[in-house]
Design a protein around this motif. Structure first.
Motif, PDB file in Angstrom:
ATOM      1  N   PHE A  68      10.238  12.429  -7.865  1.00 29.45           N
ATOM      2  CA  PHE A  68      10.170  12.231  -9.306  1.00 29.45           C
ATOM      3  C   PHE A  68       9.828  10.786  -9.646  1.00 29.45           C
ATOM      4  CE2 PHE A  68      12.401  11.071 -13.258  1.00 29.45           C
ATOM      5  CZ  PHE A  68      11.705  11.878 -14.144  1.00 29.45           C
ATOM      6  N   VAL A  69      10.506   9.847  -9.012  1.00 25.87           N
ATOM      7  CA  VAL A  69      10.258   8.431  -9.298  1.00 25.87           C
ATOM      8  C   VAL A  69       8.859   8.033  -8.862  1.00 25.87           C
ATOM      9  CG1 VAL A  69      10.969   6.084  -8.679  1.00 25.87           C
ATOM     10  CG2 VAL A  69      12.676   7.779  -9.286  1.00 25.87           C
ATOM     11  N   SER A  70       8.415   8.537  -7.717  1.00 23.07           N
ATOM     12  CA  SER A  70       7.063   8.177  -7.276  1.00 23.07           C
ATOM     13  C   SER A  70       6.008   8.756  -8.210  1.00 23.07           C
ATOM     14  CB  SER A  70       6.833   8.634  -5.838  1.00 23.07           C
ATOM     15  OG  SER A  70       6.871  10.038  -5.758  1.00 23.07           O
ATOM     16  N   GLN A  71       6.222   9.932  -8.741  1.00 25.75           N
ATOM     17  CA  GLN A  71       5.279  10.495  -9.701  1.00 25.75           C
ATOM     18  C   GLN A  71       5.290   9.716 -11.012  1.00 25.75           C
ATOM     19  OE1 GLN A  71       2.973  12.939  -9.428  1.00 25.75           O
ATOM     20  NE2 GLN A  71       3.472  12.901  -7.246  1.00 25.75           N
ATOM     21  N   MET A  72       6.472   9.246 -11.418  1.00 29.96           N
ATOM     22  CA  MET A  72       6.563   8.470 -12.653  1.00 29.96           C
ATOM     23  C   MET A  72       5.879   7.115 -12.516  1.00 29.96           C
ATOM     24  SD  MET A  72       8.045  10.403 -14.807  1.00 29.96           S
ATOM     25  CE  MET A  72       8.436   9.303 -16.116  1.00 29.96           C
ATOM     26  N   ARG A  73       5.891   6.553 -11.320  1.00 25.03           N
ATOM     27  CA  ARG A  73       5.325   5.224 -11.099  1.00 25.03           C
ATOM     28  C   ARG A  73       3.986   5.273 -10.373  1.00 25.03           C
ATOM     29  NH1 ARG A  73       8.773   1.010 -12.112  1.00 25.03           N
ATOM     30  NH2 ARG A  73      10.917   1.630 -12.509  1.00 25.03           N
ATOM     31  N   LEU A  74       3.375   6.437 -10.300  1.00 24.43           N
ATOM     32  CA  LEU A  74       2.129   6.581  -9.556  1.00 24.43           C
ATOM     33  C   LEU A  74       1.013   5.723 -10.134  1.00 24.43           C
ATOM     34  CD1 LEU A  74       0.732   8.091  -7.260  1.00 24.43           C
ATOM     35  CD2 LEU A  74       0.085   9.833  -8.916  1.00 24.43           C
ATOM     36  N   LYS A  75       0.839   5.726 -11.442  1.00 24.41           N
ATOM     37  CA  LYS A  75      -0.228   4.919 -12.064  1.00 24.41           C
ATOM     38  C   LYS A  75       0.030   3.434 -11.856  1.00 24.41           C
ATOM     39  CE  LYS A  75      -1.579   8.212 -15.611  1.00 24.41           C
ATOM     40  NZ  LYS A  75      -1.692   8.477 -17.035  1.00 24.41           N
ATOM     41  N   GLU A  76       1.296   3.041 -12.001  1.00 17.07           N
ATOM     42  CA  GLU A  76       1.633   1.626 -11.826  1.00 17.07           C
ATOM     43  C   GLU A  76       1.360   1.178 -10.396  1.00 17.07           C
ATOM     44  OE1 GLU A  76       5.553  -1.262 -12.247  1.00 17.07           O
ATOM     45  OE2 GLU A  76       5.701   0.856 -12.761  1.00 17.07           O
ATOM     46  N   MET A  77       1.758   1.992  -9.424  1.00 20.77           N
ATOM     47  CA  MET A  77       1.525   1.630  -8.028  1.00 20.77           C
ATOM     48  C   MET A  77       0.033   1.627  -7.706  1.00 20.77           C
ATOM     49  SD  MET A  77       4.628   3.359  -5.850  1.00 20.77           S
ATOM     50  CE  MET A  77       4.748   4.946  -6.641  1.00 20.77           C
ATOM     51  N   SER A  78      -0.703   2.584  -8.259  1.00 23.01           N
ATOM     52  CA  SER A  78      -2.151   2.635  -8.009  1.00 23.01           C
ATOM     53  C   SER A  78      -2.842   1.413  -8.581  1.00 23.01           C
ATOM     54  CB  SER A  78      -2.743   3.900  -8.633  1.00 23.01           C
ATOM     55  OG  SER A  78      -2.144   5.039  -8.097  1.00 23.01           O
ATOM     56  N   LEU A  79      -2.456   1.009  -9.781  1.00 21.72           N
ATOM     57  CA  LEU A  79      -3.051  -0.162 -10.413  1.00 21.72           C
ATOM     58  C   LEU A  79      -2.771  -1.419  -9.597  1.00 21.72           C
ATOM     59  CD1 LEU A  79      -4.569  -1.216 -12.901  1.00 21.72           C
ATOM     60  CD2 LEU A  79      -2.345  -1.568 -13.971  1.00 21.72           C
ATOM     61  N   HIS A  80      -1.553  -1.558  -9.135  1.00 19.11           N
ATOM     62  CA  HIS A  80      -1.224  -2.726  -8.309  1.00 19.11           C
ATOM     63  C   HIS A  80      -2.011  -2.707  -7.003  1.00 19.11           C
ATOM     64  CE1 HIS A  80       1.998  -4.849 -10.426  1.00 19.11           C
ATOM     65  NE2 HIS A  80       2.369  -3.645 -10.899  1.00 19.11           N
ATOM     66  N   LYS A  81      -2.190  -1.539  -6.407  1.00 15.66           N
ATOM     67  CA  LYS A  81      -2.935  -1.457  -5.157  1.00 15.66           C
ATOM     68  C   LYS A  81      -4.410  -1.813  -5.378  1.00 15.66           C
ATOM     69  CE  LYS A  81      -3.112  -0.551  -0.793  1.00 15.66           C
ATOM     70  NZ  LYS A  81      -2.514  -1.436   0.165  1.00 15.66           N
ATOM     71  N   VAL A  82      -4.971  -1.376  -6.490  1.00 16.95           N
ATOM     72  CA  VAL A  82      -6.364  -1.704  -6.804  1.00 16.95           C
ATOM     73  C   VAL A  82      -6.525  -3.197  -7.036  1.00 16.95           C
ATOM     74  CG1 VAL A  82      -8.153  -1.421  -8.574  1.00 16.95           C
ATOM     75  CG2 VAL A  82      -6.968   0.570  -7.671  1.00 16.95           C
ATOM     76  N   LEU A  83      -5.508  -3.809  -7.641  1.00 22.09           N
ATOM     77  CA  LEU A  83      -5.575  -5.245  -7.908  1.00 22.09           C
ATOM     78  C   LEU A  83      -5.247  -6.090  -6.681  1.00 22.09           C
ATOM     79  CD1 LEU A  83      -3.982  -5.333 -11.458  1.00 22.09           C
ATOM     80  CD2 LEU A  83      -6.395  -5.567 -10.838  1.00 22.09           C
ATOM     81  N   GLY A  84      -4.993  -5.462  -5.543  1.00 20.71           N
ATOM     82  CA  GLY A  84      -4.839  -6.213  -4.304  1.00 20.71           C
ATOM     83  C   GLY A  84      -3.413  -6.404  -3.829  1.00 20.71           C
ATOM     84  N   ALA A  85      -2.512  -5.624  -4.297  1.00 21.11           N
ATOM     85  CA  ALA A  85      -1.132  -5.778  -3.848  1.00 21.11           C
ATOM     86  C   ALA A  85      -0.986  -5.286  -2.407  1.00 21.11           C
ATOM     87  CB  ALA A  85      -0.197  -4.993  -4.759  1.00 21.11           C
ATOM     88  N   ARG A  86      -0.057  -5.926  -1.701  1.00 21.96           N
ATOM     89  CA  ARG A  86       0.219  -5.504  -0.343  1.00 21.96           C
ATOM     90  C   ARG A  86       1.209  -4.338  -0.375  1.00 21.96           C
ATOM     91  NH1 ARG A  86       2.638 -10.661   1.833  1.00 21.96           N
ATOM     92  NH2 ARG A  86       3.291 -10.677  -0.326  1.00 21.96           N
ATOM     93  N   MET A  87       1.371  -3.691   0.778  1.00 21.97           N
ATOM     94  CA  MET A  87       2.289  -2.546   0.859  1.00 21.97           C
ATOM     95  C   MET A  87       3.716  -2.977   0.537  1.00 21.97           C
ATOM     96  SD  MET A  87       2.580   0.621   1.252  1.00 21.97           S
ATOM     97  CE  MET A  87       1.249   1.358   2.136  1.00 21.97           C
ATOM     98  N   LYS A  88       4.070  -4.204   0.893  1.00 22.04           N
ATOM     99  CA  LYS A  88       5.398  -4.730   0.608  1.00 22.04           C
ATOM    100  C   LYS A  88       5.648  -4.762  -0.912  1.00 22.04           C
ATOM    101  CE  LYS A  88       6.502  -8.109   3.271  1.00 22.04           C
ATOM    102  NZ  LYS A  88       6.680  -9.429   3.898  1.00 22.04           N
ATOM    103  N   ASP A  89       4.640  -5.157  -1.668  1.00 25.00           N
ATOM    104  CA  ASP A  89       4.777  -5.201  -3.129  1.00 25.00           C
ATOM    105  C   ASP A  89       4.882  -3.798  -3.720  1.00 25.00           C
ATOM    106  OD1 ASP A  89       4.545  -7.980  -2.987  1.00 25.00           O
ATOM    107  OD2 ASP A  89       2.345  -7.856  -3.078  1.00 25.00           O
ATOM    108  N   ILE A  90       4.133  -2.864  -3.160  1.00 24.20           N
ATOM    109  CA  ILE A  90       4.191  -1.475  -3.630  1.00 24.20           C
ATOM    110  C   ILE A  90       5.581  -0.902  -3.376  1.00 24.20           C
ATOM    111  CG2 ILE A  90       3.210   0.832  -3.354  1.00 24.20           C
ATOM    112  CD1 ILE A  90       1.265  -1.135  -4.592  1.00 24.20           C
ATOM    113  N   ILE A  91       6.141  -1.220  -2.232  1.00 20.11           N
ATOM    114  CA  ILE A  91       7.485  -0.728  -1.910  1.00 20.11           C
ATOM    115  C   ILE A  91       8.511  -1.331  -2.859  1.00 20.11           C
ATOM    116  CG2 ILE A  91       9.291  -0.785  -0.144  1.00 20.11           C
ATOM    117  CD1 ILE A  91       7.061  -0.437   1.917  1.00 20.11           C
TER     118      ILE A  91
END
Length: 118
Positions: A68-91
């Protein structure tokens, strides 16, 4: 077992010769103990089944919460990944919704060790 049967038969003959009107009642100690602890054995199995069901339900709840939480934050995590965030930041973003407990610092260390090579 045959020796026990022979001994019991001999004892019955001796006791019947001395006290003919009284029957002899006997029990083996291991059979008596097995009957005494049968209820505890069933209780142990029942406790194991109930605790297994409780652990299964708790695990399913945690999986549901994580999904549930990952689905709620999916857009936010995707945007951060596109902007160059590392896996540590996504976690860390994911951690905000799931692991907000102060005693869960071992989770952070585990995640950082897994993804520290990036």
């Amino acid at each position: 077992m045959q020796n026990a049967q022979k001994a019991i038969a001999t004892m019955l003959k001796v006791i019947q010769s001395h006290v003919p009107n009284k029957p002899l009642f006997y029990e083996f100690l291991d059979e008596d103990l097995n009957r005494a602890y049968e209820k505890e054995k069933r209780l142990g199995v029942l406790s194991l089944i109930i605790s297994s069901i409780a652990i299964l339900l708790a695990t399913l709840g945690l999986i549901g919460l994580t999904t549930f939480v990952s689905q709620m934050r999916l857009k936010e995590m995707s945007l951060h990944k596109v902007l160059g965030a590392r896996m540590k930041d996504i976690i860390l973003i994911f951690r905000k919704g799931v692991f907000d407990y102060p005693n869960c610092s071992w989770c952070d260390r585990c995640f950082f060790r897994l993804y520290s090579d990036e």
